[in-house]
Motif scaffolding. Structure first.
Motif, mmCIF file in Angstrom:
data_model
loop_
_atom_site.group_PDB
_atom_site.id
_atom_site.type_symbol
_atom_site.label_atom_id
_atom_site.label_comp_id
_atom_site.label_asym_id
_atom_site.label_seq_id
_atom_site.Cartn_x
_atom_site.Cartn_y
_atom_site.Cartn_z
ATOM 1 N N MET A 49 0.802 -1.229 0.000
ATOM 2 C CA MET A 49 0.000 0.000 0.000
ATOM 3 C C MET A 49 0.838 1.283 0.000
ATOM 4 S SD MET A 49 -3.315 -1.312 2.183
ATOM 5 C CE MET A 49 -4.227 0.198 2.060
ATOM 6 N N ARG A 52 -2.184 3.031 -3.292
ATOM 7 C CA ARG A 52 -3.435 2.349 -2.972
ATOM 8 C C ARG A 52 -4.563 3.185 -3.575
ATOM 9 N NH1 ARG A 52 -5.241 6.394 -1.247
ATOM 10 N NH2 ARG A 52 -7.004 5.236 -0.478
ATOM 11 N N GLY A 53 -5.801 2.668 -3.417
ATOM 12 C CA GLY A 53 -6.920 3.310 -4.099
ATOM 13 C C GLY A 53 -7.101 2.616 -5.439
ATOM 14 N N ALA A 54 -8.366 2.244 -5.727
ATOM 15 C CA ALA A 54 -8.617 1.366 -6.875
ATOM 16 C C ALA A 54 -8.023 1.873 -8.201
ATOM 17 C CB ALA A 54 -10.120 1.114 -6.992
ATOM 18 N N PRO A 55 -8.298 3.118 -8.612
ATOM 19 C CA PRO A 55 -7.750 3.550 -9.912
ATOM 20 C C PRO A 55 -6.225 3.576 -9.931
ATOM 21 C CG PRO A 55 -9.598 4.938 -9.261
ATOM 22 C CD PRO A 55 -9.242 4.123 -8.051
ATOM 23 N N ARG A 89 -3.688 -7.475 -4.676
ATOM 24 C CA ARG A 89 -4.856 -7.073 -3.880
ATOM 25 C C ARG A 89 -6.103 -7.584 -4.596
ATOM 26 N NH1 ARG A 89 -5.108 -1.354 -1.295
ATOM 27 N NH2 ARG A 89 -6.371 -2.564 0.153
ATOM 28 N N CYS A 162 -12.723 7.054 3.961
ATOM 29 C CA CYS A 162 -11.480 6.570 3.371
ATOM 30 C C CYS A 162 -10.807 7.680 2.561
ATOM 31 C CB CYS A 162 -11.716 5.321 2.508
ATOM 32 S SG CYS A 162 -10.171 4.475 2.048
ATOM 33 N N ALA A 164 -10.748 8.579 -1.280
ATOM 34 C CA ALA A 164 -11.063 8.427 -2.699
ATOM 35 C C ALA A 164 -10.679 9.741 -3.350
ATOM 36 C CB ALA A 164 -12.531 8.091 -2.894
ATOM 37 N N ALA A 168 -5.656 8.510 -4.444
ATOM 38 C CA ALA A 168 -6.167 7.174 -4.785
ATOM 39 C C ALA A 168 -6.305 6.977 -6.294
ATOM 40 C CB ALA A 168 -7.522 6.948 -4.115
ATOM 41 N N THR A 174 -11.833 10.524 -7.139
ATOM 42 C CA THR A 174 -13.204 10.291 -7.614
ATOM 43 C C THR A 174 -14.174 11.042 -6.700
ATOM 44 O OG1 THR A 174 -13.338 8.209 -6.370
ATOM 45 C CG2 THR A 174 -12.670 8.071 -8.680
ATOM 46 N N GLN A 201 -6.836 6.072 6.298
ATOM 47 C CA GLN A 201 -6.676 6.775 5.011
ATOM 48 C C GLN A 201 -7.342 8.155 5.024
ATOM 49 O OE1 GLN A 201 -7.477 3.529 5.282
ATOM 50 N NE2 GLN A 201 -6.808 2.328 3.536
ATOM 51 N N THR A 241 -15.360 3.793 -4.681
ATOM 52 C CA THR A 241 -15.679 2.366 -4.743
ATOM 53 C C THR A 241 -14.491 1.579 -5.291
ATOM 54 O OG1 THR A 241 -17.144 0.674 -5.675
ATOM 55 C CG2 THR A 241 -16.770 2.625 -7.021
ATOM 56 N N ASP A 242 -14.335 0.380 -4.790
ATOM 57 C CA ASP A 242 -13.313 -0.539 -5.305
ATOM 58 C C ASP A 242 -13.894 -1.491 -6.330
ATOM 59 O OD1 ASP A 242 -12.359 0.292 -2.455
ATOM 60 O OD2 ASP A 242 -10.606 -0.297 -3.622
ATOM 61 N N ASN A 252 -16.664 -0.965 -0.978
ATOM 62 C CA ASN A 252 -15.718 0.125 -0.698
ATOM 63 C C ASN A 252 -15.106 -0.125 0.680
ATOM 64 O OD1 ASN A 252 -14.497 2.678 -1.487
ATOM 65 N ND2 ASN A 252 -15.693 3.621 0.126
ATOM 66 N N LYS A 253 -14.236 0.757 1.095
ATOM 67 C CA LYS A 253 -13.509 0.616 2.362
ATOM 68 C C LYS A 253 -14.430 0.246 3.519
ATOM 69 C CE LYS A 253 -10.019 0.789 2.860
ATOM 70 N NZ LYS A 253 -9.249 -0.487 2.834
ATOM 71 N N PHE A 329 -12.715 -4.263 3.274
ATOM 72 C CA PHE A 329 -13.827 -3.667 2.517
ATOM 73 C C PHE A 329 -15.158 -4.232 2.996
ATOM 74 C CE2 PHE A 329 -10.040 -3.794 -0.132
ATOM 75 C CZ PHE A 329 -9.916 -2.455 -0.486
HETATM 76 O O1 MRU Z 1 -7.385 -0.056 0.889
HETATM 77 P P1 MRU Z 1 -7.364 1.163 0.020
HETATM 78 O O2 MRU Z 1 -6.750 2.347 0.688
HETATM 79 O O3 MRU Z 1 -6.755 0.876 -1.336
HETATM 80 O O4 MRU Z 1 -8.890 1.482 -0.201
HETATM 81 C C1 MRU Z 1 -9.282 2.590 -0.956
HETATM 82 C C2 MRU Z 1 -10.746 2.770 -1.007
HETATM 83 O O5 MRU Z 1 -11.513 2.026 -0.437
HETATM 84 C C3 MRU Z 1 -11.259 3.877 -1.884
HETATM 85 O O6 MRU Z 1 -12.431 4.425 -1.374
HETATM 86 C C4 MRU Z 1 -11.546 3.285 -3.275
HETATM 87 O O7 MRU Z 1 -10.429 2.617 -3.744
HETATM 88 C C5 MRU Z 1 -11.935 4.324 -4.232
HETATM 89 S S1 MRU Z 1 -10.531 5.260 -4.731
HETATM 90 C C6 MRU Z 1 -10.938 6.447 -5.821
#
Ligand code: MRU
Length: 362
Positions: A49, A52-55, A89, A162, A164, A168, A174, A201, A241-242, A252-253, A329
């Motif tokens: 991490m 981190r963060g989905a995108p 992940r 979290c 986002a 992230a 986002t 976070q 959202t992941d 999501n988190k 999550f």
């Molecule tokens: O465990 P993380 O820190 O990667 O989790 C991040 C989240 O849950 C974010 O809300 C999610 O990835 C959306 S990021 C634009």
């Protein structure tokens, strides 16, 4: 976005064909930039991490694959690299989305052409992420403007969970993109930032980036959101959202679900900023179909922060010998979601609306 007035992104290609990142494990106390030079470093950065963060996980995986192909680009090496990165992940679907997209792009190419192609595709993906987040910001801005109008210009209070934010993603974030756009437009707003235990976070990252942009905010403990909703001190919740399924269930988190329940009980709109890269059109039921990452118990039993003397320190907060569980999550059922803020506009959290907005993806 900016850190101390300097424009910054979370990931960037470097002239020597390595990749720069910000080490998010030491923010907000230290601003450390790291270099990723190979597959192992990229996989470690995601799993540990540092990113981190989905995108951002998706884009880092794309660059990780490009780095791997510089060393070996035959089919077997490529599949092994994809497998290694995909295993880092399990919950954020952007990771698989990015790897599949790259694989489809360079599979037809000769091995000798793959590394350059992967590098260019990773760079394009990063640019696309910035554009998508900016567009999500424009659509979400309209929601904030509507609330500001209804309050006759009174302060708009937003809760987020979290991070986002731009940390992230590659830039903008986002859930935070609408906030930054509204702030830049001069709308009076205030953000309540859930601290987001166990890794904090919200307290560490969202507060850091909002502060550097000048956005008014307070960090609150994870349990305080419902209280502020009951008192009418939150006008809208916006989270990231992941992985969101095609019927609109939102993963999501951990803790997002409790905020959605509280928002529902108090009539507070609950919006999810969801780029299409985070929507898993193959899945319907989020509760049974989304793999939930279980992280190390130590993230719950210990806390890391800066001492008053300025050193980083880790302390135990639980008794020796107590066990801990650490799901990273949770899933918020679609019925609790007011809408998805996507790059194609605000879409209902239901299969019909998602099918109509993303007919080319389903
Ligand atoms: O465990 P993380 O820190 O990667 O989790 C991040 C989240 O849950 C974010 O809300 C999610 O990835 C959306 S990021 C634009």
């Amino acid at each position: 976005m900016k850190i101390a007035g300097q424009l910054c992104r979370t990931i960037w290609p470097q002239a020597d064909m390595t990749v720069g990142i910000i080490d998010q494990t030491v923010l907000p106390h230290r601003l450390v930039r790291l270099t990723l030079s190979n597959l192992a470093e990229a996989a470690h950065a995601i799993a540990d991490m540092q990113v981190r963060g989905a995108p951002l996980i998706g884009v880092t995986a794309a660059y990780g694959l490009a780095l791997a192909l510089r060393a070996r680009a035959d089919d077997r090496a490529m599949e092994l690299a994809i497998e290694t990165l995909a295993a880092t992940r399990p919950t954020a679907v952007n990771l698989r989305w990015a790897l599949e997209r790259l694989r489809a792009g360079f599979l037809p190419l000769a091995a000798s052409a793959r590394a350059d192609a992967a590098w260019a595709m990773a760079a394009d993906m990063a640019e696309e992420d910035v554009a998508v987040c900016s567009t999500i910001g424009d659509h979400g801005l309209a929601l904030i403007e509507e609330i500001a109008r209804a309050k006759s210009g009174g302060r708009v209070n937003i809760l987020t969970h979290c991070n986002a934010g731009w940390l992230a993603t590659v830039d903008w974030g986002t859930a935070t993109a609408p906030i930054y756009k509204a702030y830049d437009k001069g709308i009076d707003l205030h953000v309540l930032v859930d601290e987001t235990r166990p890794r904090n976070q919200g307290a560490a990252l969202t507060a850091f980036e909002l502060g550097h942009h000048g956005v008014s905010h307070d960090v609150i403990v994870d349990n305080a959101g419902g209280h502020y909703m009951q008192r009418g001190e939150i006008d809208i919740v916006i989270v990231g959202t992941d992985r969101t399924t095609r019927q609109g269930d939102v993963c999501n988190k951990i803790g997002t679900y409790l905020k959605a329940l509280a928002a529902h009980d108090n009539g507070v709109p609950f919006y999810v900023a969801a780029p299409s890269s985070s929507i898993d059109f193959a899945l319907r039921d989020g509760l049974t179909e989304i793999p939930i990452e279980e992280r190390h118990a130590r993230e719950v039993t210990h806390l890391t922060g800066e001492t008053e003397g300025g050193t980083l320190a880790t302390i135990r907060v639980t008794p020796q010998g107590s066990g801990a569980r650490n799901p990273a999550f949770d899933v918020t059922p679609a019925r609790l979601v007011s809408g998805l803020i996507t790059e194609r506009g605000i879409v209902g959290a239901n299969e019909a609306a998602l099918r109509s907005a993303f007919s080319d993806c389903i």
